[in-house]
Structure formats: C-alpha cells, structure tokens
Design a protein around this motif. Structure first.
Motif, PDB file in Angstrom:
ATOM      1  N   THR A 159       0.827  -1.201   0.000  1.00 25.54           N
ATOM      2  CA  THR A 159       0.000   0.000   0.000  1.00 25.54           C
ATOM      3  C   THR A 159       0.862   1.252   0.000  1.00 25.54           C
ATOM      4  OG1 THR A 159      -1.761  -1.160   1.199  1.00 25.54           O
ATOM      5  CG2 THR A 159      -1.812   1.253   1.231  1.00 25.54           C
ATOM      6  N   LEU A 160       1.924   1.238   0.821  1.00 24.30           N
ATOM      7  CA  LEU A 160       2.826   2.386   0.876  1.00 24.30           C
ATOM      8  C   LEU A 160       3.539   2.591  -0.450  1.00 24.30           C
ATOM      9  CD1 LEU A 160       4.376   1.873   4.445  1.00 24.30           C
ATOM     10  CD2 LEU A 160       2.772   3.660   3.747  1.00 24.30           C
ATOM     11  N   ARG A 161       3.865   1.481  -1.121  1.00 22.69           N
ATOM     12  CA  ARG A 161       4.525   1.595  -2.425  1.00 22.69           C
ATOM     13  C   ARG A 161       3.571   2.136  -3.485  1.00 22.69           C
ATOM     14  NH1 ARG A 161       9.024  -1.441  -3.554  1.00 22.69           N
ATOM     15  NH2 ARG A 161       8.971  -0.213  -5.456  1.00 22.69           N
ATOM     16  N   GLY A 162       2.281   1.934  -3.249  1.00 23.67           N
ATOM     17  CA  GLY A 162       1.291   2.409  -4.210  1.00 23.67           C
ATOM     18  C   GLY A 162       0.693   1.270  -5.009  1.00 23.67           C
ATOM     19  N   LYS A 163      -0.631   1.320  -5.195  1.00 21.01           N
ATOM     20  CA  LYS A 163      -1.291   0.261  -5.961  1.00 21.01           C
ATOM     21  C   LYS A 163      -0.982   0.372  -7.449  1.00 21.01           C
ATOM     22  CE  LYS A 163      -5.080  -0.638  -2.779  1.00 21.01           C
ATOM     23  NZ  LYS A 163      -6.549  -0.734  -2.603  1.00 21.01           N
ATOM     24  N   MET A 164      -0.622   1.557  -7.872  1.00 22.01           N
ATOM     25  CA  MET A 164      -0.210   1.742  -9.265  1.00 22.01           C
ATOM     26  C   MET A 164       1.166   2.394  -9.278  1.00 22.01           C
ATOM     27  SD  MET A 164      -2.057   3.825 -12.379  1.00 22.01           S
ATOM     28  CE  MET A 164      -3.448   2.692 -12.405  1.00 22.01           C
ATOM     29  N   ARG A 165       2.101   1.736  -9.943  1.00 21.58           N
ATOM     30  CA  ARG A 165       3.456   2.269 -10.007  1.00 21.58           C
ATOM     31  C   ARG A 165       3.903   2.382 -11.462  1.00 21.58           C
ATOM     32  NH1 ARG A 165       6.256  -1.978  -6.357  1.00 21.58           N
ATOM     33  NH2 ARG A 165       4.225  -2.688  -5.690  1.00 21.58           N
ATOM     34  N   VAL A 166       4.631   3.429 -11.745  1.00 23.10           N
ATOM     35  CA  VAL A 166       5.134   3.658 -13.097  1.00 23.10           C
ATOM     36  C   VAL A 166       6.656   3.669 -13.048  1.00 23.10           C
ATOM     37  CG1 VAL A 166       5.151   5.197 -15.095  1.00 23.10           C
ATOM     38  CG2 VAL A 166       3.094   5.018 -13.667  1.00 23.10           C
ATOM     39  N   MET A 167       7.230   2.771 -13.814  1.00 22.39           N
ATOM     40  CA  MET A 167       8.694   2.680 -13.879  1.00 22.39           C
ATOM     41  C   MET A 167       9.139   2.848 -15.325  1.00 22.39           C
ATOM     42  SD  MET A 167       9.112  -0.681 -11.442  1.00 22.39           S
ATOM     43  CE  MET A 167       7.985  -0.920 -10.059  1.00 22.39           C
ATOM     44  N   VAL A 168      10.349   3.286 -15.507  1.00 20.69           N
ATOM     45  CA  VAL A 168      10.880   3.457 -16.852  1.00 20.69           C
ATOM     46  C   VAL A 168      12.208   2.708 -16.950  1.00 20.69           C
ATOM     47  CG1 VAL A 168      12.078   5.617 -16.306  1.00 20.69           C
ATOM     48  CG2 VAL A 168      11.444   5.119 -18.671  1.00 20.69           C
ATOM     49  N   ARG A 169      12.416   2.102 -18.113  1.00 14.70           N
ATOM     50  CA  ARG A 169      13.677   1.403 -18.368  1.00 14.70           C
ATOM     51  C   ARG A 169      14.328   1.983 -19.614  1.00 14.70           C
ATOM     52  NH1 ARG A 169      14.625  -5.148 -19.346  1.00 14.70           N
ATOM     53  NH2 ARG A 169      16.878  -5.126 -18.919  1.00 14.70           N
ATOM     54  N   LEU A 170      15.580   2.378 -19.495  1.00 15.77           N
ATOM     55  CA  LEU A 170      16.331   2.902 -20.632  1.00 15.77           C
ATOM     56  C   LEU A 170      17.188   1.782 -21.194  1.00 15.77           C
ATOM     57  CD1 LEU A 170      17.494   6.282 -19.051  1.00 15.77           C
ATOM     58  CD2 LEU A 170      15.401   5.814 -20.332  1.00 15.77           C
ATOM     59  N   ARG A 171      16.937   1.421 -22.422  1.00 13.65           N
ATOM     60  CA  ARG A 171      17.718   0.339 -23.021  1.00 13.65           C
ATOM     61  C   ARG A 171      19.039   0.862 -23.566  1.00 13.65           C
ATOM     62  NH1 ARG A 171      17.984   0.981 -28.320  1.00 13.65           N
ATOM     63  NH2 ARG A 171      16.201   1.616 -29.602  1.00 13.65           N
ATOM     64  N   PRO A 172      20.023  -0.014 -23.717  1.00 16.58           N
ATOM     65  CA  PRO A 172      21.292   0.420 -24.334  1.00 16.58           C
ATOM     66  C   PRO A 172      21.106   0.676 -25.823  1.00 16.58           C
ATOM     67  CG  PRO A 172      21.311  -1.942 -23.903  1.00 16.58           C
ATOM     68  CD  PRO A 172      20.069  -1.407 -23.262  1.00 16.58           C
ATOM     69  N   LEU A 173      22.046   1.376 -26.414  1.00 24.32           N
ATOM     70  CA  LEU A 173      21.971   1.668 -27.845  1.00 24.32           C
ATOM     71  C   LEU A 173      22.141   0.385 -28.647  1.00 24.32           C
ATOM     72  CD1 LEU A 173      24.160   4.900 -28.047  1.00 24.32           C
ATOM     73  CD2 LEU A 173      21.665   4.754 -28.155  1.00 24.32           C
ATOM     74  N   LEU A 174      21.388   0.275 -29.746  1.00 21.70           N
ATOM     75  CA  LEU A 174      21.571  -0.833 -30.677  1.00 21.70           C
ATOM     76  C   LEU A 174      22.824  -0.570 -31.499  1.00 21.70           C
ATOM     77  CD1 LEU A 174      17.869  -1.238 -31.890  1.00 21.70           C
ATOM     78  CD2 LEU A 174      19.040  -2.502 -30.070  1.00 21.70           C
ATOM     79  N   SER A 175      23.305  -1.608 -32.157  1.00 21.57           N
ATOM     80  CA  SER A 175      24.551  -1.477 -32.916  1.00 21.57           C
ATOM     81  C   SER A 175      24.473  -0.374 -33.965  1.00 21.57           C
ATOM     82  CB  SER A 175      24.890  -2.816 -33.587  1.00 21.57           C
ATOM     83  OG  SER A 175      23.817  -3.238 -34.421  1.00 21.57           O
ATOM     84  N   GLN A 176      23.321  -0.237 -34.627  1.00 20.64           N
ATOM     85  CA  GLN A 176      23.166   0.785 -35.672  1.00 20.64           C
ATOM     86  C   GLN A 176      22.977   2.181 -35.088  1.00 20.64           C
ATOM     87  OE1 GLN A 176      21.167  -1.768 -35.105  1.00 20.64           O
ATOM     88  NE2 GLN A 176      18.988  -1.288 -35.410  1.00 20.64           N
ATOM     89  N   GLU A 177      22.826   2.252 -33.762  1.00 21.51           N
ATOM     90  CA  GLU A 177      22.619   3.548 -33.119  1.00 21.51           C
ATOM     91  C   GLU A 177      23.860   4.044 -32.378  1.00 21.51           C
ATOM     92  OE1 GLU A 177      17.916   2.807 -31.872  1.00 21.51           O
ATOM     93  OE2 GLU A 177      19.547   2.355 -30.472  1.00 21.51           O
ATOM     94  N   SER A 178      24.833   3.174 -32.223  1.00 21.94           N
ATOM     95  CA  SER A 178      25.953   3.471 -31.319  1.00 21.94           C
ATOM     96  C   SER A 178      27.084   4.272 -31.964  1.00 21.94           C
ATOM     97  CB  SER A 178      26.518   2.170 -30.750  1.00 21.94           C
ATOM     98  OG  SER A 178      26.924   1.308 -31.798  1.00 21.94           O
ATOM     99  N   SER A 179      26.727   5.273 -32.723  1.00 23.88           N
ATOM    100  CA  SER A 179      27.748   6.161 -33.279  1.00 23.88           C
ATOM    101  C   SER A 179      28.202   7.124 -32.193  1.00 23.88           C
ATOM    102  CB  SER A 179      27.189   6.930 -34.474  1.00 23.88           C
ATOM    103  OG  SER A 179      26.151   7.795 -34.057  1.00 23.88           O
TER     104      SER A 179
END
Length: 244
Positions: A55-75
């Motif tokens: 309950t203290l953490r919240g019944k609804m939680r929003v988290m975000v995950r940042l993925r690493p760059l893909l090979s074609q993006e890693s310039s």
C-alpha cells in the motif's frame, strides 16, 4: 511379605511411570499447539506487513527502463547527444532539449546497465499477491524497438528470462512449498491489435469474442484457450507457440 512389598512397589512404579508419560505427552502437545499458534500469528503478521508495504509503495506504479543503444545507433554522435540530453538523479529523469528542459518523476528508473533480474526483483512482491487473492497487471508500454518484449518475455534463446517466465517459476516454487493445498496454474496468451483480440495459441480462426451476461454480470470468452501448466517446461513450450 517380600513379594507383597515388591508387588506394591512395582504397581506404584508402574502407575508413576504411566502418569509421567501422560504428563510428558500433554506437555509436548501443549508446546506443539503453542508453536503452531505462534507460527499462524507470524504468518498473519507477515501478511499484514506485506500488504501495508504494498500500500505504501502504491497500488499503481510507473517505472521506466532505458535500453542500451543498438549497434546501428551506437555512433559517437549519438552517444554524445544522449550523454548531454539525459540525466538521471534518484527517480527523476531530466531531458535537456535545445528549447526547454523537462523533468519526469517515476517510481523507479532503470538505466541502460540494468539486468533482467533487476527488473524482476522490483515487481517480484507483486507476484506473491496472487496467492492472497489479489489481481495484478504488469503492462509494458513504449514505441517499437524500445524493449517491451525483451523485458516481459526475454530473448528467443532463453538466456535472459523476462518477467513472465520468472514469475511462472516463482508460482511453481510457491505451489511446491504449499503441496498440501490444491493450487492450479493456468495460462492463456492473447494479442490485442486494432481493437481485435487474437488467441496466440491457435493459428486459424483465432479471433476471441467477448460476451457479457447482463443478468449475471459475468463475462465469457469464446475461442480462448486456458491451458493448465504442470511444470516449467510446459510453460516454455506454450510461450514458444505464442511467439511463432
């Protein structure tokens, strides 16, 4: 006279021994009963603490995950842009854009170095709520190639299990720990696309129809498979069918 004394002593000793045995068994029963009651109290307390924590953490939680760059993006240019644009402090994500700076706050932020196990550890306690007769929903939302399927399902080689298979493993573990209770685990897998529901466990005529009984207020699903799982290998087999 000696025989009478001996008989009397034997009878007295026998009665005393029986009384001692009964008293000892009674004490054992009382101690065992006290231990069982204490165990039940500890379980009830643990449940209350868990529910209060959730309950203290919240019944609804929003988290975000940042993925690493893909090979074609890693310039080098992309890396420099991201380094100067994104900034994470605690649970706040700051974006430094040319015309304005924006801050977003989340319940938790996973950066590009986060592992699959890190994600699951954060939602693992939600899985326990299933056995407390609570419904839970975990939604992965994001644009194409943002890592939704990887987070939920893992990779095709099963080298980096996602939330789904890890949750199923935990469900089996809990069922094994409560072997005296009858616990069944079933799965169905659907896809919602353009407001149409598809059953991913069959190839043809896989559109799922929904009917609501206005009298009983119950919802029925036509053409939806509910498959009981008996082991983790069966679960992996079902997930593979859905992927294909």
């Amino acid at each position: 006279a000696k025989n009478i004394i001996a008989s009397s002593l034997s009878s007295s000793f026998s009665i005393t021994y029986e009384d001692m045995t009964k008293e000892l068994l009674s004490l054992i029963d009382e101690e065992q009963s006290a231990m069982i009651n204490q165990f039940k109290s500890e379980i009830a307390l643990r449940r209350k603490i868990h529910e209060r924590y959730m309950t203290l953490r919240g019944k609804m939680r929003v988290m975000v995950r940042l993925r690493p760059l893909l090979s074609q993006e890693s310039s080098s240019a992309n890396k420099k842009y991201l380094k100067n644009t994104f900034n994470i402090f605690d649970n706040t994500l700051s974006l430094s854009l040319p015309k304005k700076n924006t801050k977003y706050e989340f319940d938790y932020i996973f950066d590009h170095r986060s592992e699959q196990s890190d994600i699951y550890d954060e939602v693992k306690m939600l899985i326990e709520n299933i056995f407390r007769e609570n419904n839970i929903v975990i939604i992965a939302y994001g644009q194409t190639n943002s890592g939704k399927s990887y987070t939920i399902d893992g990779d095709s080689n099963n080298e980096h299990d996602g939330i789904l298979i890890r949750a199923i493993k935990d469900l089996f573990a809990v069922r094994k720990a409560h072997s005296k209770k009858k616990i069944s685990i079933s799965i169905t897998i659907i896809e919602v696309y353009n407001d149409i529901i598809y059953n991913l466990l069959i190839n043809e005529d896989n559109i799922v129809e929904i009917y609501e009984n206005t009298k009983t207020k119950k919802t029925s699903f036509l053409n939806l498979d509910l498959i009981e799982l008996n082991d983790i290998e069966k679960a992996k087999e079902i997930l593979e069918i859905a992927r294909n």
